[in-house]
Design an enzyme around this catalytic site. Structure first.
Site, PDB file in Angstrom:
ATOM      1  N   LYS A  57       0.860  -1.563   0.036  1.00  0.00           N
ATOM      2  CA  LYS A  57      -0.294   0.061   0.084  1.00  0.00           C
ATOM      3  C   LYS A  57       0.620   1.450   0.166  1.00  0.00           C
ATOM      4  O   LYS A  57       0.626   2.572  -0.759  1.00  0.00           O
ATOM      5  CB  LYS A  57      -1.306  -0.267   1.451  1.00  0.00           C
ATOM      6  N   GLN A 101      -4.629  -2.008   9.405  1.00  0.00           N
ATOM      7  CA  GLN A 101      -4.820  -2.713   9.277  1.00  0.00           C
ATOM      8  C   GLN A 101      -4.956  -4.566   9.918  1.00  0.00           C
ATOM      9  O   GLN A 101      -4.454  -4.238  11.244  1.00  0.00           O
ATOM     10  CB  GLN A 101      -3.100  -3.140   8.710  1.00  0.00           C
ATOM     11  N   ASP A 124     -11.915   2.617   4.399  1.00  0.00           N
ATOM     12  CA  ASP A 124     -11.376   1.149   4.380  1.00  0.00           C
ATOM     13  C   ASP A 124     -13.268   1.097   3.771  1.00  0.00           C
ATOM     14  O   ASP A 124     -13.954   0.087   3.796  1.00  0.00           O
ATOM     15  CB  ASP A 124     -11.341  -0.150   5.517  1.00  0.00           C
TER      16      ASP A 124
END
Length: 297
Positions: A57, A101, A124
């Site tokens: 990422k 994460q 997200d």
């Protein structure tokens, strides 16, 4: 007689196209706004798979000109310390997107942490406010993997209105938002899962079959309607008898590629699109916070 092979839904190439457009737009806007978009990825502990995802990422951010505000915490970090870190990032004007994460070490409450993220920085798309916006068809940040699948179907001009779509899997991360996005696109949607009776019969009815369960080879050619579109969200690491490991999806490639019209490869299908949508969500948040109308990339 020549064997027909399904056409590839190439997520890797589309993700590169999206990243190239982002790079151009960010380079154009940054001098006017005075800063680049910013993404903060919070990681706790030393899970090797998570570390690889985070590196991936951060590399993708660097490629398009998004600043990374990554924070790596030791395994024993407390819930309160992480909640404080999220509160500080919520207030930080340089940060447009915040991502925790997963998975987190077992002593941490991941749901409570996700609830702490400012919904308009929740890149997200997992905050209850953003899930509610999806249900109500209101503008908001969308879950990256299903959004990536929708963008891939759009790129290949796969028509959805009136089609029978089957989503195998009902997770909050993929299955549920995927079903809602397909409903919004006027598909007729069935959600199947581990408790579904006769998965084969359900799958055979699908014009668009999406598997997101994490079981290697679950979907075989005999479960696929001839000419269907097959989207494989599964990413599973399998090890062969010689000890070599490789990535495979939920779809048994050899039997399915001769039946479907379109299919996503693993790797190189949905995975790169998930990262591209994360970057796009960060950019959309950056634009919205400057009062600029969002771009379609």
């Amino acid at each position: 007689m020549e064997t027909k092979t399904a056409k590839l839904l190439d997520g890797k190439t589309l993700a590169e196209k999206i990243q190239h457009k982002l790079l151009e737009r960010i380079a154009e806007l940054q001098p006017k706004i005075g800063r680049p978009p910013g993404l903060a990825v919070l990681m706790v502990g030393d899970n090797p798979a998570s570390a690889a995802y985070v590196r991936n990422k951060e590399k993708a951010c660097a490629k398009v000109g998004i600043a990374s505000f990554g924070k790596h915490f030791p395994t024993q970090t407390t819930q309160a310390e992480l909640e404080d870190a999220i509160a500080a990032l919520n207030q930080d004007e340089q940060v447009d997107g915040i991502l925790v994460q997963l998975p987190l070490p077992p002593h941490l409450d991941s749901i409570r942490l996700l609830h702490q993220i400012e919904p308009d920085k929740d890149v997200d798309g997992l905050h209850p406010v953003n899930m509610g916006r999806l249900v109500r068809q209101e503008a908001g940040l969308r879950s990256c993997t299903p959004a990536g699948v929708m963008r891939l179907l759009q790129e290949y001009k796969i028509s959805l209105p009136g089609k029978q779509a089957v989503v195998v899997g009902r997770s909050i991360l993929v299955g549920k938002p995927m079903a809602l996005m397909l409903v919004d696109a006027d598909a007729t949607v069935t959600v199947a899962h581990s408790r579904s009776q006769d998965l084969k019969a359900i799958a055979q009815n699908a014009d668009i079959l999406i598997s997101a369960v994490g079981i290697p080879g679950l979907i075989t050619g005999e479960m696929v309607k001839p000419g269907a579109v097959v989207v494989d969200v599964g990413i599973n690491r399998v090890t062969d008898a010689s000890g070599k490991s490789r990535l495979v999806g939920d779809v048994h490639w050899e039997s399915t590629a001769g039946v479907a019209e379109f299919i996503t490869p693993v790797p190189g299908g949905v995975g790169p699109m998930t990262v591209a949508m994360l970057l796009q969500n960060t950019f959309a948040s950056y634009l919205r916070r400057q009062g600029i109308k969002s771009d379609e990339l």
